[in-house]
Design a protein around this motif. Structure first.
Motif, PDB file in Angstrom:
ATOM      1  N   ASP A 190       0.798  -1.219   0.167  1.00  0.00           N
ATOM      2  CA  ASP A 190       0.068   0.045   0.160  1.00  0.00           C
ATOM      3  C   ASP A 190       0.681   1.074  -0.022  1.00  0.00           C
ATOM      4  O   ASP A 190       1.688   1.342   1.098  1.00  0.00           O
ATOM      5  CB  ASP A 190      -0.944   0.073   1.247  1.00  0.00           C
ATOM      6  CG  ASP A 190      -1.822   1.007   1.295  1.00  0.00           C
ATOM      7  OD1 ASP A 190      -1.432   1.977   0.633  1.00  0.00           O
ATOM      8  OD2 ASP A 190      -2.848   1.115   2.219  1.00  0.00           O
ATOM      9  N   ASP A 200       3.218  -0.724  -4.583  1.00  0.00           N
ATOM     10  CA  ASP A 200       2.263  -0.390  -5.679  1.00  0.00           C
ATOM     11  C   ASP A 200       1.775   0.723  -5.875  1.00  0.00           C
ATOM     12  O   ASP A 200       0.849   1.316  -5.423  1.00  0.00           O
ATOM     13  CB  ASP A 200       0.965  -1.585  -5.426  1.00  0.00           C
ATOM     14  CG  ASP A 200       0.176  -1.705  -6.733  1.00  0.00           C
ATOM     15  OD1 ASP A 200       0.218  -0.708  -7.664  1.00  0.00           O
ATOM     16  OD2 ASP A 200      -0.617  -2.596  -6.782  1.00  0.00           O
ATOM     17  N   SER A 202       0.284   2.054  -8.256  1.00  0.00           N
ATOM     18  CA  SER A 202      -1.252   1.884  -8.738  1.00  0.00           C
ATOM     19  C   SER A 202      -2.124   2.256  -7.670  1.00  0.00           C
ATOM     20  O   SER A 202      -3.352   2.715  -7.897  1.00  0.00           O
ATOM     21  CB  SER A 202      -1.602   0.689  -9.562  1.00  0.00           C
ATOM     22  OG  SER A 202      -1.780  -0.485  -8.683  1.00  0.00           O
ATOM     23  N   HIS A 204      -3.547   0.186  -5.589  1.00  0.00           N
ATOM     24  CA  HIS A 204      -4.423  -0.928  -5.425  1.00  0.00           C
ATOM     25  C   HIS A 204      -4.764  -1.604  -4.132  1.00  0.00           C
ATOM     26  O   HIS A 204      -5.861  -1.713  -3.499  1.00  0.00           O
ATOM     27  CB  HIS A 204      -4.333  -1.945  -6.573  1.00  0.00           C
ATOM     28  CG  HIS A 204      -5.297  -3.309  -6.479  1.00  0.00           C
ATOM     29  ND1 HIS A 204      -6.727  -3.137  -6.767  1.00  0.00           N
ATOM     30  CD2 HIS A 204      -5.316  -4.503  -5.922  1.00  0.00           C
ATOM     31  CE1 HIS A 204      -7.205  -4.132  -6.403  1.00  0.00           C
ATOM     32  NE2 HIS A 204      -6.364  -5.155  -5.968  1.00  0.00           N
ATOM     33  N   HIS A 206      -4.639  -0.246  -1.375  1.00  0.00           N
ATOM     34  CA  HIS A 206      -5.130   0.949  -0.620  1.00  0.00           C
ATOM     35  C   HIS A 206      -6.819   0.981  -0.736  1.00  0.00           C
ATOM     36  O   HIS A 206      -7.497   1.347  -0.010  1.00  0.00           O
ATOM     37  CB  HIS A 206      -4.633   2.274  -0.962  1.00  0.00           C
ATOM     38  CG  HIS A 206      -4.878   3.237   0.167  1.00  0.00           C
ATOM     39  ND1 HIS A 206      -4.441   3.268   1.396  1.00  0.00           N
ATOM     40  CD2 HIS A 206      -5.842   4.464   0.133  1.00  0.00           C
ATOM     41  CE1 HIS A 206      -4.925   4.379   2.256  1.00  0.00           C
ATOM     42  NE2 HIS A 206      -5.628   4.992   1.309  1.00  0.00           N
ATOM     43  N   THR A 207      -7.324   0.241  -1.841  1.00  0.00           N
ATOM     44  CA  THR A 207      -8.813   0.193  -2.056  1.00  0.00           C
ATOM     45  C   THR A 207      -9.241  -1.013  -1.785  1.00  0.00           C
ATOM     46  O   THR A 207     -10.459  -1.333  -1.872  1.00  0.00           O
ATOM     47  CB  THR A 207      -8.860   0.307  -3.660  1.00  0.00           C
ATOM     48  OG1 THR A 207      -8.336  -1.013  -4.320  1.00  0.00           O
ATOM     49  CG2 THR A 207      -8.115   1.479  -4.122  1.00  0.00           C
ATOM     50  N   THR A 208      -8.564  -2.034  -1.133  1.00  0.00           N
ATOM     51  CA  THR A 208      -9.050  -3.305  -0.687  1.00  0.00           C
ATOM     52  C   THR A 208      -9.526  -3.593   1.117  1.00  0.00           C
ATOM     53  O   THR A 208      -9.698  -4.594   1.561  1.00  0.00           O
ATOM     54  CB  THR A 208      -8.032  -4.426  -0.972  1.00  0.00           C
ATOM     55  OG1 THR A 208      -6.828  -4.327  -0.691  1.00  0.00           O
ATOM     56  CG2 THR A 208      -7.986  -4.480  -2.679  1.00  0.00           C
TER      57      THR A 208
END
Length: 257
Positions: A190, A200, A202, A204, A206-208
């Motif tokens: 994250d 990462d 991108s 990603h 952090h969105t999970t």
């Protein structure tokens, strides 16, 4: 009382009910998911209020925060707004009322929770903080866990702090608070809380947080549990609420109901 503090770019999702309380939705979608799971079918805590921080907290989005180096100002607005909301709620209570706060913060909101906890601790009015994706995460600090538990928050990095307009000089004050329960979950790679080589970019991971498919892991070196992250954090938040009640009762010599 529970004080949820939303992440970057999050807005109001409209009125939401948690127990006996209806909020204005400024807790944002991620924290609303956690609060819904926490309060669902829990009669013992249904009367514990959820205090909205409201629109006074800017919660600037990532692009704006970096382009204008405005994250620092946004965090400051969140701290000031949350403290003002707490003081207003306290003044509406009976004389001598000093409710214990349980802070819940996601992403930028986790950094805001740092500052709010430090201020409320001066009033002996903070019991716990439950954070996710904290940009001020300190590796190995009390309560830090998850697959990214060894990572450093992006705002603890001098370059990350500079480009975001954040003053990180008091970042450790939160971890020095005594008699405060802390839990801070970070996902591996994250870029917000696990900022290091291999992150990462991108965003990603952090969105999970709290996703249905996300199983809880206490650390990078342990296998995932069968329980989801949402179930574990909801259980933890309920425990924090009970702890806050006990702490309040001890402070005022009351007998728990």
């Amino acid at each position: 009382m529970v004080i949820p503090i939303r992440g970057s770019g999050d807005g109001s999702i409209g009125p939401q009910r948690y127990g006996d309380m209806v909020t204005d939705g400024w807790e944002g979608a991620t924290l609303s998911r956690l609060l819904t799971a926490t309060y669902r079918d829990q009669t013992a805590i249904r009367a514990v209020p959820v205090l909205s921080v409201g629109s006074g907290y800017q919660a600037v989005g990532t692009a704006d925060g970096i382009r204008h180096r405005s994250f620092g100002r946004s965090v400051a607005s969140g701290v000031a707004t949350a403290i003002a909301a707490y003081d207003a709620a306290r003044s509406e209570g009976s004389p001598g009322c000093a409710p214990m706060a349980v802070l819940v913060g996601f992403s930028q909101g986790a950094a805001v929770a740092h500052g709010v906890a430090v201020e409320l601790a001066k009033r002996s009015a903070v019991a716990a903080a439950l954070l996710m994706g904290d940009p001020l995460q300190k590796p190995g600090a009390d309560g830090v866990m998850g697959t990214g538990d060894g990572g450093e928050g992006v705002w603890r990095n001098p370059v990350g702090a500079f480009v975001s307009g954040v003053d990180d000089r008091s970042a450790d004050a939160f971890y020095a608070l005594a008699d405060v329960r802390r839990m801070s979950v970070c996902h591996s790679r994250d870029p917000v809380c696990d900022f290091r080589a291999g992150t990462d970019i991108s965003g990603h991971p952090h969105t999970t947080y709290l996703a249905d498919s996300t199983k809880f892991q206490t650390s990078a070196s342990t296998p995932p549990l069968q329980r989801t992250e949402l179930a574990v954090l909801a259980s933890t938040l309920r425990s924090d609420i009970r702890w806050a009640t006990e702490k309040y009762n001890r402070a005022f010599g009351l007998t728990a109901i």
